[in-house]
Design a protein around this motif. Structure first.
Motif, PDB file in Angstrom:
ATOM      1  N   ALA A  70       0.824  -1.205   0.000  1.00 47.28           N
ATOM      2  CA  ALA A  70       0.000   0.000   0.000  1.00 47.28           C
ATOM      3  C   ALA A  70       0.860   1.258   0.000  1.00 47.28           C
ATOM      4  N   TRP A  71       1.969   1.223   0.726  1.00 49.49           N
ATOM      5  CA  TRP A  71       2.872   2.371   0.762  1.00 49.49           C
ATOM      6  C   TRP A  71       3.561   2.565  -0.586  1.00 49.49           C
ATOM      7  N   ALA A  72       3.858   1.473  -1.287  1.00 47.87           N
ATOM      8  CA  ALA A  72       4.577   1.576  -2.561  1.00 47.87           C
ATOM      9  C   ALA A  72       3.674   1.960  -3.716  1.00 47.87           C
ATOM     10  N   CYS A  73       2.367   1.809  -3.569  1.00 47.36           N
ATOM     11  CA  CYS A  73       1.432   2.067  -4.673  1.00 47.36           C
ATOM     12  C   CYS A  73       1.384   3.557  -4.997  1.00 47.36           C
ATOM     13  N   ALA A  75      -0.627   5.061  -6.998  1.00 49.33           N
ATOM     14  CA  ALA A  75      -1.998   5.499  -7.268  1.00 49.33           C
ATOM     15  C   ALA A  75      -2.893   5.401  -6.044  1.00 49.33           C
ATOM     16  N   ASP A  76      -2.332   4.977  -4.911  1.00 41.80           N
ATOM     17  CA  ASP A  76      -3.106   4.821  -3.673  1.00 41.80           C
ATOM     18  C   ASP A  76      -4.323   3.924  -3.905  1.00 41.80           C
ATOM     19  N   ALA A  77      -4.074   2.791  -4.577  1.00 36.35           N
ATOM     20  CA  ALA A  77      -5.165   1.889  -4.938  1.00 36.35           C
ATOM     21  C   ALA A  77      -5.313   0.714  -3.989  1.00 36.35           C
ATOM     22  N   ASN A 108      -8.339  -1.200  -5.480  1.00 37.73           N
ATOM     23  CA  ASN A 108      -9.291  -0.415  -6.254  1.00 37.73           C
ATOM     24  C   ASN A 108      -8.798  -0.348  -7.698  1.00 37.73           C
ATOM     25  N   TYR A 109      -9.425  -1.118  -8.583  1.00 37.66           N
ATOM     26  CA  TYR A 109      -8.985  -1.161  -9.971  1.00 37.66           C
ATOM     27  C   TYR A 109      -9.451   0.039 -10.780  1.00 37.66           C
ATOM     28  N   LEU A 110     -10.173   0.948 -10.158  1.00 33.83           N
ATOM     29  CA  LEU A 110     -10.457   2.230 -10.793  1.00 33.83           C
ATOM     30  C   LEU A 110      -9.226   3.134 -10.736  1.00 33.83           C
ATOM     31  N   ARG A 111      -8.314   2.836  -9.816  1.00 35.41           N
ATOM     32  CA  ARG A 111      -7.098   3.629  -9.656  1.00 35.41           C
ATOM     33  C   ARG A 111      -5.849   2.905 -10.115  1.00 35.41           C
ATOM     34  N   CYS A 112      -5.846   1.586 -10.019  1.00 31.72           N
ATOM     35  CA  CYS A 112      -4.645   0.801 -10.299  1.00 31.72           C
ATOM     36  C   CYS A 112      -4.129   1.059 -11.711  1.00 31.72           C
ATOM     37  N   ILE A 113      -2.812   1.267 -11.842  1.00 32.26           N
ATOM     38  CA  ILE A 113      -2.188   1.500 -13.138  1.00 32.26           C
ATOM     39  C   ILE A 113      -1.335   0.302 -13.562  1.00 32.26           C
ATOM     40  N   PHE A 114      -1.394  -0.802 -12.812  1.00 30.50           N
ATOM     41  CA  PHE A 114      -0.716  -2.062 -13.150  1.00 30.50           C
ATOM     42  C   PHE A 114       0.786  -1.856 -13.366  1.00 30.50           C
ATOM     43  N   CYS A 115       1.379  -1.050 -12.517  1.00 26.63           N
ATOM     44  CA  CYS A 115       2.808  -0.776 -12.642  1.00 26.63           C
ATOM     45  C   CYS A 115       3.664  -1.880 -12.044  1.00 26.63           C
ATOM     46  N   GLY A 116       3.121  -2.651 -11.093  1.00 22.76           N
ATOM     47  CA  GLY A 116       3.858  -3.746 -10.489  1.00 22.76           C
ATOM     48  C   GLY A 116       4.752  -3.347  -9.328  1.00 22.76           C
ATOM     49  N   LEU A 117       4.708  -2.094  -8.881  1.00 21.25           N
ATOM     50  CA  LEU A 117       5.543  -1.682  -7.750  1.00 21.25           C
ATOM     51  C   LEU A 117       5.131  -2.383  -6.462  1.00 21.25           C
ATOM     52  N   CYS A 118       3.859  -2.705  -6.333  1.00 28.78           N
ATOM     53  CA  CYS A 118       3.400  -3.423  -5.141  1.00 28.78           C
ATOM     54  C   CYS A 118       4.014  -4.821  -5.085  1.00 28.78           C
ATOM     55  N   ILE A 119       4.211  -5.432  -6.249  1.00 24.47           N
ATOM     56  CA  ILE A 119       4.826  -6.758  -6.299  1.00 24.47           C
ATOM     57  C   ILE A 119       6.274  -6.691  -5.848  1.00 24.47           C
TER      58      ILE A 119
END
Length: 218
Positions: A70-73, A75-77, A108-119
């Protein structure tokens, strides 16, 4: 200055239509269109699709509720709320090998940009991305995925959490690959305590609070 060379008779005739050569050459070729959604083209192996919360081979969850994803996201998704495991005789059972687990997990997939930083931020490899890309919907609330939707399904040899850890194993043993499947003792505990555990979770309002957090995330 030398005079420009003049083309022949046929060259002058076909010069105006020479630019259409590529178009005429491809008119009768087979169309390479994929008839989606009847036919789905396979994605790349490292495609960034819908997230998944993974499990250990015995069924315990890998997520320890650290909230680093959550901290790495950017887009705060992602919304994570951790809670302490309680595997005492009177407790509701253990959900992960760690001290804590993710009681509430939402993306929240309305915000997610699928960058993969959370992974990249996940220290336990609990969060990965699948090849699933069909996430369109006509309702904004349905695009906020909860933990139940993101959690990986049970595979062979797994027992549904909560349940105790493998006897004699510590948290680090799970990440060293020393656990291969649920033991008979774990499966017996699940069968004996599943109904009681479900009642205890409902009584504490854990499942009800998830819905409240989801409404707040909108």
């Amino acid at each position: 200055m030398a005079e420009d060379k003049k083309g022949g008779f046929f060259s002058d005739i076909f010069a105006p239509v020479g630019g259409f050569g590529v178009t005429f050459a491809t008119m009768f070729r087979k169309v390479a269109t994929t008839e989606y959604p009847e036919v789905k083209r396979p994605t790349a192996q490292r495609f960034h699709g819908r997230h998944q919360l993974n499990r250990h081979p015995d069924g315990l969850e890998k997520c320890v509720g650290c909230e680093l994803c959550a901290w790495a996201c950017p887009a705060d998704a992602i919304l994570v709320e951790g809670a302490n495991n309680d595997d005492s005789n009177s407790g509701a059972g253990r959900f992960s090998p760690g001290e804590r687990y993710g009681r509430v997990y939402q993306i929240n997939y309305l915000r997610c940009i699928f960058c993969g930083l959370c992974i990249e931020a996940c220290p336990t490899r609990a969060l990965t991305m699948t090849n699933e890309y069909e996430l369109a919907d006509n309702n904004r609330a349905d695009l906020i995925f909860t933990k139940e939707q993101l959690l990986a399904p049970l595979q062979g040899g797994m027992a549904p959490a909560p349940h105790p850890m493998v006897e004699g194993m510590e948290e680090r043993d799970y990440y060293l690959g020393k656990v291969s499947e649920a033991t008979p003792a774990q499966k017996e505990w699940v069968q004996a305590n599943h109904a009681q555990t479900t009642h205890a979770i409902d009584a504490t309002g854990a499942s009800g609070s998830t819905g409240g957090v989801k409404e707040a995330a909108q």
